[in-house]
Design an enzyme around this catalytic site. Structure first.
Site, PDB file in Angstrom:
ATOM      1  N   SER A 145      28.403 -15.316   9.788  1.00  0.00           N
ATOM      2  CA  SER A 145      27.130 -15.248  10.512  1.00  0.00           C
ATOM      3  C   SER A 145      26.977 -13.860  11.117  1.00  0.00           C
ATOM      4  O   SER A 145      27.959 -13.118  11.227  1.00  0.00           O
ATOM      5  CB  SER A 145      27.151 -16.303  11.624  1.00  0.00           C
ATOM      6  OG  SER A 145      26.146 -16.065  12.595  1.00  0.00           O
ATOM      7  N   TYR A 158      29.313 -21.130  18.937  1.00  0.00           N
ATOM      8  CA  TYR A 158      29.017 -20.752  17.547  1.00  0.00           C
ATOM      9  C   TYR A 158      29.575 -19.363  17.239  1.00  0.00           C
ATOM     10  O   TYR A 158      30.214 -19.144  16.206  1.00  0.00           O
ATOM     11  CB  TYR A 158      27.497 -20.790  17.363  1.00  0.00           C
ATOM     12  CG  TYR A 158      26.982 -20.570  15.966  1.00  0.00           C
ATOM     13  CD1 TYR A 158      26.985 -21.594  15.028  1.00  0.00           C
ATOM     14  CD2 TYR A 158      26.435 -19.337  15.587  1.00  0.00           C
ATOM     15  CE1 TYR A 158      26.469 -21.404  13.760  1.00  0.00           C
ATOM     16  CE2 TYR A 158      25.917 -19.138  14.317  1.00  0.00           C
ATOM     17  CZ  TYR A 158      25.940 -20.182  13.407  1.00  0.00           C
ATOM     18  OH  TYR A 158      25.422 -19.984  12.139  1.00  0.00           O
TER      19      TYR A 158
HETATM   20  C1  GCO Z   1      21.243 -18.159  16.436  1.00  0.00           C
HETATM   21  C2  GCO Z   1      22.263 -18.425  15.329  1.00  0.00           C
HETATM   22  C3  GCO Z   1      21.776 -18.917  13.996  1.00  0.00           C
HETATM   23  C4  GCO Z   1      21.584 -17.989  12.811  1.00  0.00           C
HETATM   24  C5  GCO Z   1      22.614 -17.313  12.000  1.00  0.00           C
HETATM   25  C6  GCO Z   1      22.628 -15.801  12.149  1.00  0.00           C
HETATM   26  O1  GCO Z   1      21.025 -16.990  16.699  1.00  0.00           O
HETATM   27  O2  GCO Z   1      20.736 -19.085  17.063  1.00  0.00           O
HETATM   28  O3  GCO Z   1      22.977 -17.337  15.165  1.00  0.00           O
HETATM   29  O4  GCO Z   1      20.574 -19.504  14.239  1.00  0.00           O
HETATM   30  O5  GCO Z   1      20.961 -18.748  11.824  1.00  0.00           O
HETATM   31  O6  GCO Z   1      23.857 -17.870  11.956  1.00  0.00           O
HETATM   32  O7  GCO Z   1      23.505 -15.208  11.249  1.00  0.00           O
END
Ligand code: GCO
Ligand code: CA
Length: 261
Positions: A145, A158
């Site tokens: 991510s 996350y």
């Molecule tokens: C956010 C999260 C995810 C993204 C993604 C970015 O910013 O809320 O990061 O929504 O989709 O993983 O790479």
């Protein structure tokens, strides 16, 4: 002569391949010749997905199990290898997000994100990796991510999981390279999926922010990931190991620009 991007005869397992980025990646791998296996915890989601793939001319095998439960993973991987064949390509795509400011985040919610987004890929890699190591070849792709590199308000769990997943990628590459197993990551930028739907609505400040923050000036389309996924699944990437390829329209290349520029 360039090594082949062809995936004919290869078995690819995409966890959470029932929708969104996982589905787009599985579709790309199928078009390159791979036999697709998808997983999800929810039976009904799997059923609908099998139909959706079929409508796009793709036959997929579907198995329901929880990537965080070691015994389920162990048993399911054995069944898949028996019924479909040795898993040549594993895409650790299943994941969740919880957008809650750190000060308000329940520890149990934090743990749940780490469990699904980081421990899950470890368990999957352990059991699929055993067969790959034994056969002397395999490709693992971990879905990283922007949050493997950057922080953002409200996504502490996350970001911790995705940062950890980047290092799991490097560590498994280190351990398994000598068995001809390549472990790499794809780091998607901001894509138009159901996961980002709540922050992508017109007029939402985040929607405008992302379009301005992304040099390409738009949200990614899930199909934009297929080329990178095929590359990392194919012989063309046999000496690429432990890397995360960011498919982000240029986000990580830049500090961004003032509003309106
Ligand atoms: C956010 C999260 C995810 C993204 C993604 C970015 O910013 O809320 O990061 O929504 O989709 O993983 O790479
Ligand atoms: Ca095979």
């Amino acid at each position: 002569m360039i090594q082949s991007f062809n995936l004919d005869g290869k078995v690819a397992l995409v966890t959470g391949g029932t929708h969104g980025l996982g589905m787009a990646i599985a579709t790309g791998l199928a078009k390159a010749g791979a036999k697709i296996v998808i997983n999800d915890v929810f039976e009904d989601k799997l059923k609908n997905a099998v139909e959706e793939y079929k409508q796009n001319g793709i036959e997929v095998a579907a198995y329901s199990f929880d990537v965080t439960k070691e015994e389920q993973v162990k048993a399911s991987v054995a069944i898949i290898e028996e019924e479909v064949g040795g898993i040549d390509i594993l895409v650790n795509n299943a994941g969740i997000i919880n957008r809650t400011p750190a000060l308000d985040m329940d520890v149990s919610d934090f743990r749940q994100v780490i469990d699904i987004d980081l421990v899950g890929p470890f368990i999957m890699s352990k059991y699929v990796g055993r067969g790959m190591v034994k056969r002397g070849s395999g490709k693992i792709i971990n879905m990283c991510s922007m949050m493997s590199e950057l922080g953002r308000n409200s996504v502490s769990a996350y970001a911790s999981a995705k940062g950890g997943l980047k290092m799991l990628t490097r560590n498994l590459a280190t351990e398994w390279a000598k068995y001809n197993v390549q472990v790499n990551g794809i780091g998607p930028g901001y894509f138009a999926t159901s996961q980002t739907a709540p922050i992508r609505v017109d007029g939402h400040p985040f929607n405008e922010f992302i379009i301005n923050r992304t040099p390409a000036g738009k949200w990614g389309d899930p199909s934009d990931l297929a080329g990178t996924a095929v590359f990392l699944s194919s012989q063309a990437s046999n000496f690429v190991n432990g890397q995360v390829i960011y498919v982000d329209g240029g986000i990580l290349a830049t500090i961004g620009k003032p509003h309106g520029e």
